[in-house]
Design a protein around this motif. Sequence first.
Motif, PDB file in Angstrom:
ATOM      1  N   SER A 151      -2.827 -12.551  39.126  1.00  0.00           N
ATOM      2  CA  SER A 151      -2.404 -12.074  37.808  1.00  0.00           C
ATOM      3  C   SER A 151      -3.146 -10.776  37.531  1.00  0.00           C
ATOM      4  N   LEU A 152      -2.402  -9.658  37.539  1.00  0.00           N
ATOM      5  CA  LEU A 152      -3.025  -8.337  37.404  1.00  0.00           C
ATOM      6  C   LEU A 152      -3.257  -7.994  35.941  1.00  0.00           C
ATOM      7  N   GLU A 153      -4.400  -7.349  35.665  1.00  0.00           N
ATOM      8  CA  GLU A 153      -4.710  -6.970  34.287  1.00  0.00           C
ATOM      9  C   GLU A 153      -4.744  -5.457  34.171  1.00  0.00           C
ATOM     10  N   GLN A 154      -3.574  -4.833  34.291  1.00  0.00           N
ATOM     11  CA  GLN A 154      -3.481  -3.379  34.136  1.00  0.00           C
ATOM     12  C   GLN A 154      -3.532  -3.011  32.657  1.00  0.00           C
ATOM     13  N   VAL A 155      -3.905  -1.771  32.370  1.00  0.00           N
ATOM     14  CA  VAL A 155      -3.826  -1.291  30.986  1.00  0.00           C
ATOM     15  C   VAL A 155      -2.348  -1.288  30.573  1.00  0.00           C
ATOM     16  N   MET A 156      -2.052  -1.807  29.388  1.00  0.00           N
ATOM     17  CA  MET A 156      -0.648  -1.873  28.940  1.00  0.00           C
ATOM     18  C   MET A 156      -0.488  -1.231  27.568  1.00  0.00           C
ATOM     19  N   GLY A 157       0.558  -0.420  27.430  1.00  0.00           N
ATOM     20  CA  GLY A 157       0.815   0.236  26.152  1.00  0.00           C
ATOM     21  C   GLY A 157       1.806  -0.501  25.276  1.00  0.00           C
ATOM     22  N   ILE A 180      -6.550 -17.178  22.188  1.00  0.00           N
ATOM     23  CA  ILE A 180      -6.884 -16.210  23.242  1.00  0.00           C
ATOM     24  C   ILE A 180      -8.397 -16.228  23.465  1.00  0.00           C
ATOM     25  N   PHE A 181      -8.771 -15.964  24.704  1.00  0.00           N
ATOM     26  CA  PHE A 181     -10.165 -15.951  25.151  1.00  0.00           C
ATOM     27  C   PHE A 181     -10.514 -14.468  25.247  1.00  0.00           C
ATOM     28  N   ASN A 182     -11.271 -13.984  24.276  1.00  0.00           N
ATOM     29  CA  ASN A 182     -11.455 -12.534  24.128  1.00  0.00           C
ATOM     30  C   ASN A 182     -12.826 -12.084  24.626  1.00  0.00           C
ATOM     31  N   LYS A 183     -12.802 -11.070  25.494  1.00  0.00           N
ATOM     32  CA  LYS A 183     -14.064 -10.437  25.922  1.00  0.00           C
ATOM     33  C   LYS A 183     -14.136  -9.060  25.276  1.00  0.00           C
ATOM     34  N   ARG A 184     -15.243  -8.816  24.592  1.00  0.00           N
ATOM     35  CA  ARG A 184     -15.414  -7.558  23.858  1.00  0.00           C
ATOM     36  C   ARG A 184     -15.775  -6.432  24.833  1.00  0.00           C
ATOM     37  N   ILE A 185     -14.853  -5.441  24.965  1.00  0.00           N
ATOM     38  CA  ILE A 185     -15.190  -4.300  25.840  1.00  0.00           C
ATOM     39  C   ILE A 185     -14.954  -2.953  25.169  1.00  0.00           C
ATOM     40  N   GLY A 186     -14.174  -2.926  24.086  1.00  0.00           N
ATOM     41  CA  GLY A 186     -13.858  -1.644  23.448  1.00  0.00           C
ATOM     42  C   GLY A 186     -13.442  -1.869  22.004  1.00  0.00           C
ATOM     43  N   ALA A 187     -12.713  -0.890  21.457  1.00  0.00           N
ATOM     44  CA  ALA A 187     -12.391  -0.917  20.026  1.00  0.00           C
ATOM     45  C   ALA A 187     -11.586  -2.153  19.627  1.00  0.00           C
ATOM     46  N   ARG A 194      -2.788  -4.702  22.180  1.00  0.00           N
ATOM     47  CA  ARG A 194      -3.537  -5.010  23.400  1.00  0.00           C
ATOM     48  C   ARG A 194      -3.016  -6.311  24.011  1.00  0.00           C
ATOM     49  N   PRO A 195      -2.967  -6.386  25.363  1.00  0.00           N
ATOM     50  CA  PRO A 195      -2.459  -7.602  26.011  1.00  0.00           C
ATOM     51  C   PRO A 195      -3.545  -8.663  26.220  1.00  0.00           C
ATOM     52  N   PHE A 196      -3.185  -9.928  25.982  1.00  0.00           N
ATOM     53  CA  PHE A 196      -4.102 -11.056  26.212  1.00  0.00           C
ATOM     54  C   PHE A 196      -3.328 -12.230  26.786  1.00  0.00           C
ATOM     55  N   SER A 197      -3.905 -12.877  27.790  1.00  0.00           N
ATOM     56  CA  SER A 197      -3.316 -14.106  28.310  1.00  0.00           C
ATOM     57  C   SER A 197      -3.317 -15.163  27.212  1.00  0.00           C
ATOM     58  N   ILE A 198      -2.310 -15.999  27.224  1.00  0.00           N
ATOM     59  CA  ILE A 198      -2.327 -17.165  26.336  1.00  0.00           C
ATOM     60  C   ILE A 198      -3.334 -18.148  26.939  1.00  0.00           C
TER      61      ILE A 198
HETATM   62  C1  LIG Z   1      -1.714  -9.315  31.185  1.00  0.00           C
HETATM   63  C2  LIG Z   1      -3.107  -9.097  30.652  1.00  0.00           C
HETATM   64  C3  LIG Z   1      -3.835 -10.157  30.187  1.00  0.00           C
HETATM   65  C4  LIG Z   1      -5.110  -9.958  29.666  1.00  0.00           C
HETATM   66  N1  LIG Z   1      -5.777 -11.031  29.201  1.00  0.00           N
HETATM   67  C5  LIG Z   1      -6.995 -10.870  28.632  1.00  0.00           C
HETATM   68  C6  LIG Z   1      -7.678 -11.980  28.068  1.00  0.00           C
HETATM   69  O1  LIG Z   1      -7.179 -13.101  28.093  1.00  0.00           O
HETATM   70  N2  LIG Z   1      -8.885 -11.760  27.487  1.00  0.00           N
HETATM   71  C7  LIG Z   1      -9.439 -10.507  27.428  1.00  0.00           C
HETATM   72  O2  LIG Z   1     -10.523 -10.367  26.872  1.00  0.00           O
HETATM   73  N3  LIG Z   1      -8.828  -9.444  27.974  1.00  0.00           N
HETATM   74  C8  LIG Z   1      -7.613  -9.594  28.559  1.00  0.00           C
HETATM   75  N4  LIG Z   1      -6.973  -8.507  29.084  1.00  0.00           N
HETATM   76  C9  LIG Z   1      -7.638  -7.213  29.026  1.00  0.00           C
HETATM   77  C10 LIG Z   1      -7.511  -6.638  27.600  1.00  0.00           C
HETATM   78  O3  LIG Z   1      -6.167  -6.338  27.343  1.00  0.00           O
HETATM   79  C11 LIG Z   1      -8.354  -5.370  27.494  1.00  0.00           C
HETATM   80  O4  LIG Z   1      -9.711  -5.735  27.598  1.00  0.00           O
HETATM   81  C12 LIG Z   1      -8.121  -4.703  26.155  1.00  0.00           C
HETATM   82  O5  LIG Z   1      -6.824  -4.136  26.121  1.00  0.00           O
HETATM   83  C13 LIG Z   1      -9.146  -3.626  25.913  1.00  0.00           C
HETATM   84  O6  LIG Z   1      -8.897  -3.139  24.621  1.00  0.00           O
HETATM   85  P1  LIG Z   1     -10.052  -2.417  23.794  1.00  0.00           P
HETATM   86  O7  LIG Z   1      -9.388  -1.717  22.670  1.00  0.00           O
HETATM   87  O8  LIG Z   1     -11.137  -3.372  23.445  1.00  0.00           O
HETATM   88  O9  LIG Z   1     -10.665  -1.433  24.830  1.00  0.00           O
HETATM   89  P2  LIG Z   1     -10.369   0.127  24.936  1.00  0.00           P
HETATM   90  O10 LIG Z   1     -11.172   0.792  23.857  1.00  0.00           O
HETATM   91  O11 LIG Z   1      -8.907   0.383  25.006  1.00  0.00           O
HETATM   92  O12 LIG Z   1     -10.990   0.402  26.347  1.00  0.00           O
HETATM   93  C14 LIG Z   1     -12.382   0.252  26.599  1.00  0.00           C
HETATM   94  C15 LIG Z   1     -12.612   0.379  28.085  1.00  0.00           C
HETATM   95  O13 LIG Z   1     -12.002  -0.708  28.774  1.00  0.00           O
HETATM   96  C16 LIG Z   1     -11.088  -0.263  29.761  1.00  0.00           C
HETATM   97  N5  LIG Z   1      -9.944  -1.160  29.827  1.00  0.00           N
HETATM   98  C17 LIG Z   1      -8.815  -1.117  29.070  1.00  0.00           C
HETATM   99  N6  LIG Z   1      -7.963  -2.092  29.439  1.00  0.00           N
HETATM  100  C18 LIG Z   1      -8.565  -2.772  30.437  1.00  0.00           C
HETATM  101  C19 LIG Z   1      -8.201  -3.871  31.251  1.00  0.00           C
HETATM  102  N7  LIG Z   1      -6.979  -4.430  31.195  1.00  0.00           N
HETATM  103  N8  LIG Z   1      -9.098  -4.319  32.137  1.00  0.00           N
HETATM  104  C20 LIG Z   1     -10.293  -3.740  32.249  1.00  0.00           C
HETATM  105  N9  LIG Z   1     -10.686  -2.666  31.568  1.00  0.00           N
HETATM  106  C21 LIG Z   1      -9.844  -2.200  30.667  1.00  0.00           C
HETATM  107  C22 LIG Z   1     -10.688   1.126  29.291  1.00  0.00           C
HETATM  108  O14 LIG Z   1     -10.259   1.896  30.408  1.00  0.00           O
HETATM  109  C23 LIG Z   1     -11.957   1.641  28.692  1.00  0.00           C
HETATM  110  O15 LIG Z   1     -12.835   2.120  29.675  1.00  0.00           O
HETATM  111  C24 LIG Z   1      -5.695  -8.662  29.638  1.00  0.00           C
HETATM  112  C25 LIG Z   1      -4.965  -7.591  30.128  1.00  0.00           C
HETATM  113  C26 LIG Z   1      -3.682  -7.796  30.633  1.00  0.00           C
HETATM  114  C27 LIG Z   1      -2.891  -6.647  31.148  1.00  0.00           C
END
Ligand SMILES: Cc1cc2nc3c(=O)[nH]c(=O)nc-3n(C[C@H](O)[C@H](O)[C@H](O)COP(=O)(O)OP(=O)(O)OC[C@H]3O[C@@H](n4cnc5c(N)ncnc54)[C@H](O)[C@@H]3O)c2cc1C
Length: 276
Positions: free
Chosen positions: A224-230, A73-80, A53-57
């Motif tokens: 700074s775009l936060e697209q889903v990254m593989g 890293i500053f982590n926000k809990r949204i998924g697995a 998973r991608p995270f900003s430094i």
């Molecule tokens: C360049 C970059 C920098 C980032 N920096 C940070 C950071 O500093 N701190 C941080 O907490 N997160 C950051 N993110 C977002 C972070 O990568 C995602 O929140 C993380 O990949 C989700 O993983 P997960 O397994 O918890 O969620 P998943 O289980 O993979 O997904 C849960 C849900 O979140 C959605 N989702 C997945 N990726 C993103 C995303 N990029 N933005 C919004 N929704 C998403 C999915 O579509 C799904 O609905 C960054 C993303 C990018 C591309």
Amino acid sequence: MSVDIDAAVIANRRLSADYNVLSLAAPEIAAAARPGQFVMIKTSGGQDPLLRRPFSIFEILRDAGGAPIGVSIFNKRIGAGTTLLSRVEAGTRLPLLGPLGRPFEPVDPPAEAWMLAGGVGLAPFVTLAAALAERGTRSTLFYGARRAEELYCVELFEAMGVTIVLSTEDGSRGSRGRITVPLAAALETRPLGNPVKLYVCGPTPMMRACAQLAHAHGRACDVSLEQVMGCGLGGCYSCVVLARGADGGVPHHTRTCIDGPVFDAQRVVWDAVAAH
Ligand SMILES: Cc1cc2nc3c(=O)[nH]c(=O)nc-3n(C[C@H](O)[C@H](O)[C@H](O)COP(=O)(O)OP(=O)(O)OC[C@H]3O[C@@H](n4cnc5c(N)ncnc54)[C@H](O)[C@@H]3O)c2cc1C
Ligand code: FES
């Protein structure tokens, strides 16, 4: 130059139920990192989640002598993956690849820098604020969240001399409403002869609104775009957005992991960017 290492977790600081700051030992990445770059983290030892998973430094960690020893890293809990990172314990080792991506380019005085952060979009701005302070560039952080409890780590910016402008949707801290309200007022009153560049990271609608305001006032604006990254390395094309060429030409699909995550906001075809 990026490296792939097994980074030991130095500390995991909980900020709230959904936010934590994870410190990782990674001297090579810390030494090479530029503002706004990111890392790819493998969040589990097994196959779930399989992809990093991608995270900003967030911060460059230094020893008492000032030598870089790691990153946070500053982590926000949204998924697995982010849930695993919210619980990980000190001593655990996590595969960590970085630094990656096109960084922010800090402006020099007499230009000023205005950083616009929405929610977890605060993450790339500590390193940018430090780079600006090093150059003697005056900077302001416009930081918005839903409520006061969701505004984190403001003191890191205060310690670097950054001017702080806060807003919350419920009015519990700073001005009430979105951060674009004080931004619009500041743009309105700033004389055109005083150069300022905007740097934006946050939810897509917020970045788009900031980009429109910057354009309307003739100010440079990077997002700074936060697209889903593989993969983070240009191989999987999961992260593409439609963007115009640097000359403003025909839009084409471009990979945000290697051509971004930082883009000139006017290059981005906002109608085609997924709304996060
Ligand atoms: C360049 C970059 C920098 C980032 N920096 C940070 C950071 O500093 N701190 C941080 O907490 N997160 C950051 N993110 C977002 C972070 O990568 C995602 O929140 C993380 O990949 C989700 O993983 P997960 O397994 O918890 O969620 P998943 O289980 O993979 O997904 C849960 C849900 O979140 C959605 N989702 C997945 N990726 C993103 C995303 N990029 N933005 C919004 N929704 C998403 C999915 O579509 C799904 O609905 C960054 C993303 C990018 C591309
Ligand atoms: S994340 Fe794989 S190409 Fe960008």
